[in-house]
Design a protein around this motif. Structure first.
Motif, PDB file in Angstrom:
ATOM      1  N   ASN A   1       0.854  -1.189   0.000  1.00 45.79           N
ATOM      2  CA  ASN A   1       0.000   0.000   0.000  1.00 45.79           C
ATOM      3  C   ASN A   1       0.886   1.234   0.000  1.00 45.79           C
ATOM      4  O   ASN A   1       2.110   1.126  -0.182  1.00 45.79           O
ATOM      5  N   SER A   2       0.299   2.397   0.213  1.00 52.74           N
ATOM      6  CA  SER A   2       1.075   3.636   0.225  1.00 52.74           C
ATOM      7  C   SER A   2       0.453   4.618   1.202  1.00 52.74           C
ATOM      8  O   SER A   2      -0.748   4.555   1.495  1.00 52.74           O
ATOM      9  N   ILE A   3       1.284   5.521   1.710  1.00 56.89           N
ATOM     10  CA  ILE A   3       0.806   6.612   2.552  1.00 56.89           C
ATOM     11  C   ILE A   3       1.416   7.912   2.056  1.00 56.89           C
ATOM     12  O   ILE A   3       2.515   7.936   1.495  1.00 56.89           O
ATOM     13  N   ASN A   4       0.684   9.000   2.284  1.00 56.02           N
ATOM     14  CA  ASN A   4       1.091  10.313   1.817  1.00 56.02           C
ATOM     15  C   ASN A   4       0.252  11.350   2.552  1.00 56.02           C
ATOM     16  O   ASN A   4      -0.487  11.016   3.485  1.00 56.02           O
ATOM     17  N   ASP A   5       0.341  12.614   2.134  1.00 56.08           N
ATOM     18  CA  ASP A   5      -0.398  13.669   2.829  1.00 56.08           C
ATOM     19  C   ASP A   5      -1.903  13.505   2.713  1.00 56.08           C
ATOM     20  O   ASP A   5      -2.657  14.025   3.540  1.00 56.08           O
ATOM     21  N   LYS A   6      -2.374  12.802   1.688  1.00 54.48           N
ATOM     22  CA  LYS A   6      -3.813  12.568   1.516  1.00 54.48           C
ATOM     23  C   LYS A   6      -4.276  11.276   2.199  1.00 54.48           C
ATOM     24  O   LYS A   6      -5.467  10.984   2.235  1.00 54.48           O
ATOM     25  N   ASN A   7      -3.322  10.509   2.723  1.00 54.61           N
ATOM     26  CA  ASN A   7      -3.636   9.271   3.451  1.00 54.61           C
ATOM     27  C   ASN A   7      -2.501   9.008   4.420  1.00 54.61           C
ATOM     28  O   ASN A   7      -1.577   8.253   4.126  1.00 54.61           O
ATOM     29  N   THR A   8      -2.556   9.665   5.573  1.00 51.94           N
ATOM     30  CA  THR A   8      -1.419   9.665   6.490  1.00 51.94           C
ATOM     31  C   THR A   8      -1.346   8.425   7.375  1.00 51.94           C
ATOM     32  O   THR A   8      -0.344   8.232   8.071  1.00 51.94           O
ATOM     33  N   ALA A   9      -2.389   7.582   7.374  1.00 49.37           N
ATOM     34  CA  ALA A   9      -2.390   6.398   8.235  1.00 49.37           C
ATOM     35  C   ALA A   9      -3.225   5.290   7.611  1.00 49.37           C
ATOM     36  O   ALA A   9      -4.259   5.556   6.989  1.00 49.37           O
ATOM     37  N   ASP A  10      -2.770   4.049   7.763  1.00 52.17           N
ATOM     38  CA  ASP A  10      -3.534   2.860   7.397  1.00 52.17           C
ATOM     39  C   ASP A  10      -3.670   1.982   8.635  1.00 52.17           C
ATOM     40  O   ASP A  10      -2.736   1.878   9.432  1.00 52.17           O
TER      41      ASP A  10
ATOM     42  N   GLY B   1      -5.923 -13.072  20.640  1.00 57.03           N
ATOM     43  CA  GLY B   1      -6.800 -11.917  20.760  1.00 57.03           C
ATOM     44  C   GLY B   1      -6.847 -11.103  19.489  1.00 57.03           C
ATOM     45  O   GLY B   1      -6.276 -11.475  18.464  1.00 57.03           O
ATOM     46  N   ASP B   2      -7.545  -9.975  19.559  1.00 58.49           N
ATOM     47  CA  ASP B   2      -7.705  -9.062  18.428  1.00 58.49           C
ATOM     48  C   ASP B   2      -6.654  -7.958  18.501  1.00 58.49           C
ATOM     49  O   ASP B   2      -6.354  -7.439  19.581  1.00 58.49           O
ATOM     50  N   TYR B   3      -6.165  -7.552  17.307  1.00 53.49           N
ATOM     51  CA  TYR B   3      -5.120  -6.542  17.220  1.00 53.49           C
ATOM     52  C   TYR B   3      -5.412  -5.553  16.096  1.00 53.49           C
ATOM     53  O   TYR B   3      -6.079  -5.887  15.111  1.00 53.49           O
ATOM     54  N   PHE B   4      -4.859  -4.351  16.258  1.00 55.63           N
ATOM     55  CA  PHE B   4      -4.835  -3.352  15.193  1.00 55.63           C
ATOM     56  C   PHE B   4      -3.385  -2.965  14.942  1.00 55.63           C
ATOM     57  O   PHE B   4      -2.650  -2.645  15.889  1.00 55.63           O
ATOM     58  N   LEU B   5      -2.967  -2.985  13.690  1.00 59.34           N
ATOM     59  CA  LEU B   5      -1.628  -2.559  13.304  1.00 59.34           C
ATOM     60  C   LEU B   5      -1.761  -1.267  12.512  1.00 59.34           C
ATOM     61  O   LEU B   5      -2.432  -1.232  11.484  1.00 59.34           O
ATOM     62  N   GLN B   6      -1.146  -0.202  12.997  1.00 59.69           N
ATOM     63  CA  GLN B   6      -1.190   1.093  12.317  1.00 59.69           C
ATOM     64  C   GLN B   6       0.110   1.350  11.568  1.00 59.69           C
ATOM     65  O   GLN B   6       1.202   1.153  12.117  1.00 59.69           O
ATOM     66  N   VAL B   7      -0.020   1.786  10.318  1.00 57.16           N
ATOM     67  CA  VAL B   7       1.100   2.327   9.549  1.00 57.16           C
ATOM     68  C   VAL B   7       0.901   3.828   9.504  1.00 57.16           C
ATOM     69  O   VAL B   7      -0.158   4.303   9.080  1.00 57.16           O
ATOM     70  N   ASN B   8       1.908   4.598   9.948  1.00 54.06           N
ATOM     71  CA  ASN B   8       1.740   6.040  10.080  1.00 54.06           C
ATOM     72  C   ASN B   8       2.813   6.785   9.284  1.00 54.06           C
ATOM     73  O   ASN B   8       3.995   6.442   9.343  1.00 54.06           O
ATOM     74  N   GLN B   9       2.399   7.781   8.526  1.00 53.90           N
ATOM     75  CA  GLN B   9       3.345   8.639   7.818  1.00 53.90           C
ATOM     76  C   GLN B   9       4.182   9.425   8.821  1.00 53.90           C
ATOM     77  O   GLN B   9       3.653   9.981   9.785  1.00 53.90           O
ATOM     78  N   PHE B  10       5.490   9.478   8.586  1.00 56.99           N
ATOM     79  CA  PHE B  10       6.320  10.432   9.308  1.00 56.99           C
ATOM     80  C   PHE B  10       6.682  11.608   8.412  1.00 56.99           C
ATOM     81  O   PHE B  10       6.595  12.760   8.812  1.00 56.99           O
TER      82      PHE B  10
END
Length: 246
Positions: free
Chosen positions: A147-156, A219-228
């Protein structure tokens, strides 16, 4: 159309539950400096489909009008059925409108809307909302997502679970600009990151891969990818393993 004024957004996440027969609800808000605006439309009632769009108040009149719709659209999320919709964008100071609009369904629709405005380009200030953007289900084998992240999508945000005697190692690689990851357990299931719910994070600098290793509790988890900083494609690898019986 129903209109709400949320005031000035802060880094503290806020929440609103609503039931409405209206085809469109508009939430006006302000930010006072460049921030990451985070919006999560979730818990949409079964059989209904609502979408999420973000506009800027182009002419400064405090009303979402034809000019804003034509020239001020910042981002949109239009997932099908009642799946979560989310928007994460880097935005300058100003007035904005978040619109929740009915795509399909009949009668009243219920939904939850969460919002926050976190510091941009900061390793300490990830998005604090947990929409189920990418549903991986129970990990029973290795999984890779590009996937990709940028200023229009700063987190997945990726949602997954582990069963008994299962574990995972997670690697974020293939970067051309800096991005980071963190792992969350949403213990109270409210879709927002709160104290004690972060399990691990990796915030290596530049384009060095980020790694979270040896997660092996069921258990259940959430993994965040965050733009720096900047825009980047990425590869997110979930390396599944089994653990010995006790």
């Amino acid at each position: 159309m129903t209109n709400f004024n949320l005031g000035t957004l802060s880094s503290t996440p806020s929440h609103f539950s609503f039931e409405t027969p209206s085809p469109s609800d508009v939430y006006q808000f302000q930010i006072n400096s460049t921030r990451n605006v985070n919006l999560s439309l979730n818990d949409i009632s079964a059989g209904d489909d609502s979408d999420l769009r973000l506009f800027r108040d182009i002419n400064g009149n405090g009303v979402l009008d034809a000019s804003d719709r034509e020239n001020g659209l910042i981002a949109s999320s239009r997932n099908g059925s009642n799946f979560d919709d989310s928007i994460n964008v880097r935005a300058n100071a100003g007035t904005y409108f978040a619109e929740v609009s009915r795509f399909s369904g009949s009668g009243s629709v219920t939904y939850d809307l969460d919002w926050s405005a976190t510091t941009s380009n900061s390793t300490s200030d990830f998005s604090n909302l947990l929409p189920k953007e990418f549903e991986l289900g129970n990990l029973s084998g290795d999984v890779t997502r590009n996937n990709s992240i940028n200023d229009k999508n700063t987190a997945d945000v990726y949602h997954f679970s582990l069963g008994s005697f299962e574990g995972v190692n997670i690697t974020l690689g293939g970067l051309s600009n800096d991005a980071d990851i963190r792992l969350i357990r949403d213990f109270n299931h409210n879709g927002r990151v709160e104290a004690g719910e972060e399990i691990a994070r990796s915030i290596n600098g530049a384009i060095t891969s980020d790694i979270i290793s040896n997660i092996n509790n069921a258990g259940d988890y959430f993994l965040q990818v965050n733009q720096f900083q900047g825009s980047t494609n990425y590869t997110l690898a979930f390396d599944h393993f089994t653990t010995p019986f006790a």
